[in-house]
Design a protein around this motif. Structure first.
Motif, PDB file in Angstrom:
ATOM      1  N   MET A   4     -92.601 -26.185  32.949  1.00 14.61           N
ATOM      2  CA  MET A   4     -91.497 -25.232  32.824  1.00 14.61           C
ATOM      3  C   MET A   4     -90.518 -25.718  31.752  1.00 14.61           C
ATOM      4  N   LYS A   5     -90.129 -24.838  30.846  1.00 17.15           N
ATOM      5  CA  LYS A   5     -89.281 -25.231  29.724  1.00 17.15           C
ATOM      6  C   LYS A   5     -87.838 -25.461  30.159  1.00 17.15           C
ATOM      7  N   THR A   6     -87.269 -26.564  29.686  1.00 13.06           N
ATOM      8  CA  THR A   6     -85.873 -26.870  29.984  1.00 13.06           C
ATOM      9  C   THR A   6     -84.978 -26.183  28.960  1.00 13.06           C
ATOM     10  N   ILE A   7     -84.005 -25.420  29.431  1.00 19.49           N
ATOM     11  CA  ILE A   7     -83.077 -24.696  28.557  1.00 19.49           C
ATOM     12  C   ILE A   7     -81.794 -25.484  28.333  1.00 19.49           C
ATOM     13  N   LEU A   8     -81.231 -26.029  29.403  1.00 11.62           N
ATOM     14  CA  LEU A   8     -79.981 -26.784  29.318  1.00 11.62           C
ATOM     15  C   LEU A   8     -80.161 -28.163  29.938  1.00 11.62           C
ATOM     16  N   GLU A   9     -79.692 -29.186  29.213  1.00 11.80           N
ATOM     17  CA  GLU A   9     -79.678 -30.551  29.730  1.00 11.80           C
ATOM     18  C   GLU A   9     -78.262 -31.110  29.614  1.00 11.80           C
ATOM     19  N   VAL A  10     -77.713 -31.511  30.736  1.00  8.66           N
ATOM     20  CA  VAL A  10     -76.405 -32.170  30.773  1.00  8.66           C
ATOM     21  C   VAL A  10     -76.654 -33.597  31.251  1.00  8.66           C
ATOM     22  N   GLU A  11     -76.277 -34.576  30.437  1.00  9.26           N
ATOM     23  CA  GLU A  11     -76.635 -35.961  30.719  1.00  9.26           C
ATOM     24  C   GLU A  11     -75.403 -36.866  30.741  1.00  9.26           C
ATOM     25  N   GLN A  12     -75.050 -37.361  31.912  1.00  7.31           N
ATOM     26  CA  GLN A  12     -74.011 -38.378  32.100  1.00  7.31           C
ATOM     27  C   GLN A  12     -72.702 -38.021  31.376  1.00  7.31           C
ATOM     28  N   VAL A  13     -72.260 -36.784  31.564  1.00  4.99           N
ATOM     29  CA  VAL A  13     -71.051 -36.301  30.883  1.00  4.99           C
ATOM     30  C   VAL A  13     -69.790 -36.798  31.592  1.00  4.99           C
ATOM     31  N   GLU A  14     -68.820 -37.222  30.779  1.00  4.06           N
ATOM     32  CA  GLU A  14     -67.527 -37.697  31.280  1.00  4.06           C
ATOM     33  C   GLU A  14     -66.414 -36.932  30.575  1.00  4.06           C
ATOM     34  N   LYS A  15     -65.350 -36.609  31.353  1.00  2.61           N
ATOM     35  CA  LYS A  15     -64.188 -35.951  30.767  1.00  2.61           C
ATOM     36  C   LYS A  15     -62.943 -36.286  31.575  1.00  2.61           C
ATOM     37  N   SER A  16     -61.916 -36.777  30.880  1.00  2.00           N
ATOM     38  CA  SER A  16     -60.640 -37.092  31.524  1.00  2.00           C
ATOM     39  C   SER A  16     -59.501 -36.418  30.783  1.00  2.00           C
ATOM     40  N   TYR A  17     -58.438 -36.114  31.529  1.00  4.34           N
ATOM     41  CA  TYR A  17     -57.179 -35.662  30.951  1.00  4.34           C
ATOM     42  C   TYR A  17     -56.131 -36.696  31.338  1.00  4.34           C
ATOM     43  N   GLY A  18     -55.793 -37.558  30.390  1.00  5.94           N
ATOM     44  CA  GLY A  18     -54.891 -38.652  30.713  1.00  5.94           C
ATOM     45  C   GLY A  18     -55.548 -39.584  31.711  1.00  5.94           C
ATOM     46  N   ALA A  19     -54.854 -39.850  32.812  1.00  2.15           N
ATOM     47  CA  ALA A  19     -55.397 -40.747  33.834  1.00  2.15           C
ATOM     48  C   ALA A  19     -56.275 -40.017  34.842  1.00  2.15           C
ATOM     49  N   SER A  20     -56.368 -38.705  34.726  1.00  2.00           N
ATOM     50  CA  SER A  20     -57.138 -37.904  35.682  1.00  2.00           C
ATOM     51  C   SER A  20     -58.555 -37.649  35.161  1.00  2.00           C
ATOM     52  N   GLN A  21     -59.549 -38.163  35.874  1.00  2.00           N
ATOM     53  CA  GLN A  21     -60.947 -37.957  35.485  1.00  2.00           C
ATOM     54  C   GLN A  21     -61.472 -36.701  36.178  1.00  2.00           C
ATOM     55  N   VAL A  22     -61.821 -35.703  35.388  1.00  2.43           N
ATOM     56  CA  VAL A  22     -62.262 -34.410  35.915  1.00  2.43           C
ATOM     57  C   VAL A  22     -63.773 -34.370  36.096  1.00  2.43           C
ATOM     58  N   ILE A  23     -64.510 -34.859  35.091  1.00  4.54           N
ATOM     59  CA  ILE A  23     -65.969 -34.902  35.144  1.00  4.54           C
ATOM     60  C   ILE A  23     -66.400 -36.353  35.021  1.00  4.54           C
ATOM     61  N   HIS A  24     -67.291 -36.775  35.924  1.00  5.59           N
ATOM     62  CA  HIS A  24     -67.652 -38.195  35.976  1.00  5.59           C
ATOM     63  C   HIS A  24     -69.166 -38.342  36.163  1.00  5.59           C
ATOM     64  N   GLY A  25     -69.859 -38.775  35.109  1.00  3.50           N
ATOM     65  CA  GLY A  25     -71.296 -39.031  35.206  1.00  3.50           C
ATOM     66  C   GLY A  25     -72.093 -37.825  35.643  1.00  3.50           C
TER      67      GLY A  25
END
Length: 240
Positions: free
Chosen positions: A1-22
């Protein structure tokens, strides 16, 4: 089955607040993937990062093997309705779709898409005269007019009446049959259950668990929603 979207170990913070973690997950061709999480879990932030509207702190995102660095080729494969769709309300649907095609440097069949979303009879009416449900349909038309392979829908059923919700679900089913893949976010378990094939629970910035809706609905029956709520509340809950 073909993979369309791959999200790999994504991180995102706003200042000291981590919104997305691994955060890691993938979507396959012809699949509706439900991104389920409470308000503030980071669902919209994650979608904006896929679209390149928010920068990743680290990690990677690929659509059909292409990343944000590939520029227009990457974005050309994506359609989206993020939060409430916004339009120039003095324009009509045909004009808005024509403008979007010009921006994307693509060709599209405007009458066919308006027919698909149920707006063929109001294509020349100013958007200022549209109901909420009609604007949601127009937002979807704008998202698919350039024939993307991946469609991002952020809480697409919010504020719709029961008939409009049913029609939107049927429309998403048609798009999947035509080869599109959909990432659908929601905080409403029932919405995800009746729309998605597979679900990822977003909690503390990452996908804590994935499951097949069909399999868990058969296993849990009437307890489906309460079991998922229990898991969302208790991160150490054994998911069986």
């Amino acid at each position: 089955m073909k993979t369309i979207l791959e999200v790999e170990q994504v991180e995102k913070s706003y200042g000291a607040s981590q919104v997305i973690h691994g955060c890691s997950f993938q979507i396959n061709q012809g699949e509706i993937y439900g991104l389920l999480g409470v308000n503030g879990a980071g669902k919209t932030t994650l979608m904006k990062m896929i679209l390149g509207l928010q920068k990743l702190d680290s990690g990677s995102i690929f659509v059909l093997g292409k990343g944000e660095s590939d520029g227009p080729q990457y974005l050309a494969e994506i359609g989206s309705v993020i939060e409430n769709p916004v339009f120039y309300e003095h324009l009509n649907a045909e004009e808005i779709l024509s403008m979007h095609l010009a921006y994307m440097q693509k060709k599209g069949k405007i009458p066919d898409v308006l027919r698909l979303v149920g707006l063929e009879s109001v294509g020349k009416k100013p958007v200022s005269q549209y109901s909420l449900g009609m604007k949601q349909r127009l937002g979807l038309a704008r998202a698919i007019i350039h024939r993307p392979r991946l469609l991002l829908l952020d809480e697409p059923l919010n504020g719709l009446d029961p008939i409009a919700i049913t029609q939107m679900r049927e429309l998403m089913g048609k798009l999947v049959k035509e080869g599109m893949s959909i990432l659908l976010s929601s905080h409403i378990i029932g919405e995800i259950r009746h729309t998605a094939n597979r679900v990822g629970i977003l909690s503390n910035g990452c996908i804590y668990q994935e499951f097949s809706v069909k399999e868990k609905a058969a296993q849990w029956g009437e307890q489906f929603e309460s079991r998922v709520v229990d898991f969302m509340r208790r991160e150490s809950y054994e998911f069986v």
